[in-house]
Design an enzyme around this catalytic site. Sequence first.
Site, short mmCIF file in Angstrom:
data_model
loop_
_atom_site.label_atom_id
_atom_site.label_comp_id
_atom_site.label_asym_id
_atom_site.label_seq_id
_atom_site.Cartn_x
_atom_site.Cartn_y
_atom_site.Cartn_z
N LYS A 174 2.38 11.26 -11.31
CA LYS A 174 1.55 10.34 -12.10
C LYS A 174 2.39 9.10 -12.38
CE LYS A 174 -1.60 13.22 -14.77
NZ LYS A 174 -1.95 13.62 -16.14
N ARG B 259 -4.08 21.62 -14.08
CA ARG B 259 -3.10 20.65 -14.58
C ARG B 259 -3.41 20.24 -16.02
NH1 ARG B 259 -0.13 15.69 -11.26
NH2 ARG B 259 1.18 15.03 -12.99
N GLU C 202 7.85 18.79 -25.17
CA GLU C 202 7.23 19.17 -23.89
C GLU C 202 7.79 20.51 -23.38
OE1 GLU C 202 4.73 17.42 -22.87
OE2 GLU C 202 5.02 15.42 -23.71
N HIS D 87 -2.30 12.93 -29.05
CA HIS D 87 -2.59 11.55 -28.62
C HIS D 87 -3.28 10.76 -29.73
CE1 HIS D 87 -2.33 12.36 -24.02
NE2 HIS D 87 -1.23 11.79 -24.46
N ASN E 233 -1.87 19.57 -21.04
CA ASN E 233 -2.27 18.76 -22.20
C ASN E 233 -2.30 19.57 -23.49
OD1 ASN E 233 -2.59 16.41 -20.73
ND2 ASN E 233 -4.68 16.96 -20.13
N HIS F 142 6.33 10.17 -28.68
CA HIS F 142 5.30 11.01 -28.06
C HIS F 142 5.56 12.50 -28.33
CE1 HIS F 142 2.42 12.38 -25.08
NE2 HIS F 142 3.37 13.08 -24.49
N ARG G 43 0.82 -1.24 0.00
CA ARG G 43 0.00 0.00 0.00
C ARG G 43 0.84 1.27 0.00
NH1 ARG G 43 -2.62 -3.31 3.58
NH2 ARG G 43 -4.53 -4.21 2.74
N LYS H 111 6.33 23.07 -14.53
CA LYS H 111 5.57 21.84 -14.27
C LYS H 111 5.25 21.71 -12.78
CE LYS H 111 4.25 17.34 -14.87
NZ LYS H 111 4.23 16.08 -15.55
N HIS I 133 -1.86 17.92 -26.80
CA HIS I 133 -2.02 16.48 -26.57
C HIS I 133 -3.35 15.92 -27.06
CE1 HIS I 133 1.58 17.00 -24.21
NE2 HIS I 133 1.61 15.74 -23.86
N GLU J 94 -5.28 16.70 -11.27
CA GLU J 94 -5.83 17.12 -12.55
C GLU J 94 -7.34 17.37 -12.53
OE1 GLU J 94 -3.79 15.25 -15.86
OE2 GLU J 94 -5.47 15.71 -17.18
P1 NAD Z 1 11.93 5.81 -22.28
O1 NAD Z 1 11.92 5.66 -20.82
O2 NAD Z 1 11.43 4.69 -23.10
O3 NAD Z 1 13.41 6.18 -22.76
C1 NAD Z 1 13.70 6.30 -24.12
C2 NAD Z 1 14.87 5.41 -24.52
O4 NAD Z 1 16.09 5.99 -24.08
C3 NAD Z 1 14.85 4.02 -23.90
O5 NAD Z 1 15.27 3.10 -24.86
C4 NAD Z 1 15.87 4.09 -22.77
O6 NAD Z 1 16.44 2.85 -22.50
C5 NAD Z 1 16.87 5.05 -23.33
N1 NAD Z 1 17.61 5.86 -22.37
C6 NAD Z 1 17.15 6.45 -21.25
N2 NAD Z 1 18.08 7.26 -20.73
C7 NAD Z 1 19.16 7.17 -21.53
C8 NAD Z 1 20.42 7.82 -21.52
N3 NAD Z 1 20.75 8.73 -20.62
N4 NAD Z 1 21.31 7.49 -22.49
C9 NAD Z 1 20.96 6.60 -23.47
N5 NAD Z 1 19.77 6.00 -23.54
C10 NAD Z 1 18.88 6.28 -22.58
O7 NAD Z 1 11.09 7.08 -22.77
P2 NAD Z 1 10.83 8.55 -22.19
O8 NAD Z 1 10.62 9.39 -23.38
O9 NAD Z 1 11.81 8.94 -21.18
O10 NAD Z 1 9.45 8.38 -21.42
C11 NAD Z 1 8.25 8.07 -22.11
C12 NAD Z 1 7.25 7.55 -21.11
O11 NAD Z 1 6.97 8.58 -20.16
C13 NAD Z 1 5.93 7.15 -21.73
O12 NAD Z 1 5.59 5.88 -21.28
C14 NAD Z 1 4.95 8.19 -21.20
O13 NAD Z 1 3.66 7.67 -21.02
C15 NAD Z 1 5.57 8.57 -19.90
N6 NAD Z 1 5.19 9.89 -19.42
C16 NAD Z 1 4.75 10.00 -18.15
C17 NAD Z 1 4.40 11.23 -17.63
C18 NAD Z 1 3.98 11.35 -16.20
O14 NAD Z 1 3.53 12.42 -15.77
N7 NAD Z 1 4.13 10.31 -15.42
C19 NAD Z 1 4.50 12.39 -18.43
C20 NAD Z 1 4.97 12.25 -19.73
C21 NAD Z 1 5.31 10.99 -20.22
ZN ZN Z 2 3.28 14.67 -23.10
#
Ligand code: NAD
Ligand code: ZN
Length: 358
Positions: free
Chosen positions: A143, A241, A185, A252, A245, A264, A121, A227, A248, A237
């Site tokens: 999130k 918040r 972003e 999306h 978007n 993305h 939990r 942010k 988006h 949200e």
């Molecule tokens: P990711 O985590 O898939 O990373 C992208 C790629 O880069 C991966 O292959 C990873 O292994 C590689 N990588 C990471 N750091 C590295 C580094 N320093 N050097 C070399 N390679 C590296 O993608 P992302 O773009 O970081 O995140 C996307 C995700 O974030 C999505 O799932 C999305 O839904 C989520 N997201 C969440 C929120 C939230 O508020 N929680 C907001 C926006 C996006």
């Molecule tokens: Zn986004």
Amino acid sequence: MKQIEVKTKTNNYNIIISNNFNSLQEHLSKIGMDHKKICIITDDNVSKLYLDTLCSILSKITDELSYLVIPHGEANKNLDTINIIYKKMIEEKLDRESYIIALGGGVTGDMVGYASATYMRGNNFIQIPTTLLSQVDSSIGGKTGVDFDGYKNIVGAFHQPKLVYINTNTLLTLPKKEISAGMGEIIKHGLIASKEYFTYIRANSSKIMNLDNEIMEQLIYESCVIKSKVVSMDEKEKGVRATLNFGHTIGHAVERLFDFNLLHGECVGLGMVSAAYLSYLLNQIDSSELDDIKACIQSFDLPIKIDKLNELEIYNELYHDKKTKNNELNFILLNGIGSCEIRNDLYKEEIMKAIKYI
Ligand code: NAD
Ligand code: ZN
């Protein structure tokens, strides 16, 4: 080094922005992690780059350190990977006092956060984001979640980290395409919240793409401030918040229609062009501002046009967003650069024109 305090109803925490890991140990100690059970969770790309460094720092504050390497990529952001994380947490006898650390991009951060929110939990977690997107967006705001049955982030929880530690130098190993995606972003933050910041981004595009140390630190700081202010005002949200978007709604839809084969940030770039055009149609920005926005997005190698989809297909897809309630489409529109509003009163013809524009 820069520091920002994020205040939410559930807890307050710091975001540390540095260009190395030198002060990580001090910050972990400050929040009481000395002698605690700690498990680092990272993906199989990031583990090769930064796991050893992190292990050697953490071994100075605890004897009970473990790590888990999970497969990288959105395709693995699911409950199967969460099961692997839970098993490791049980094996290591982690409890509510223990910490798990997300070392990696948003995929790792979202999953580790969700495992931390639900294991016993809720226990403690730390974000050490290593992609530009995760440093300015996903690691802040609590999130967490995974994809399920083709729906993105449909299973999740709000759970705030205890610390976000950003080492901007980790970006040096990140593929350029991922830098561009993160810029989607960042441009969004300028457009919705600060004209001055947008102008700064616009003026420094080549330095940013070359990862100039000082500029990156400033950029990440400004975005984290924007942010964190928004999520502090509206953690779950219910209102403001939603302005995050911007770009988006259409972004999306494009992302889903491309079966997640575009990044993305690329889809957000397209969505922002479309939403900026809608703002222009409604006389909320002028044509020079619209041109400036497009030029800015393009200067970070993000697309501003797509040719493979027809507009009706995109329009219909808008209604499949999990954020669409009662068949009512919400758009974030600009009110000049640096200011925005949430609108749900747009006509189909206006939206279609904005879709045609990209
Ligand atoms: P990711 O985590 O898939 O990373 C992208 C790629 O880069 C991966 O292959 C990873 O292994 C590689 N990588 C990471 N750091 C590295 C580094 N320093 N050097 C070399 N390679 C590296 O993608 P992302 O773009 O970081 O995140 C996307 C995700 O974030 C999505 O799932 C999305 O839904 C989520 N997201 C969440 C929120 C939230 O508020 N929680 C907001 C926006 C996006
Ligand atoms: Zn986004």
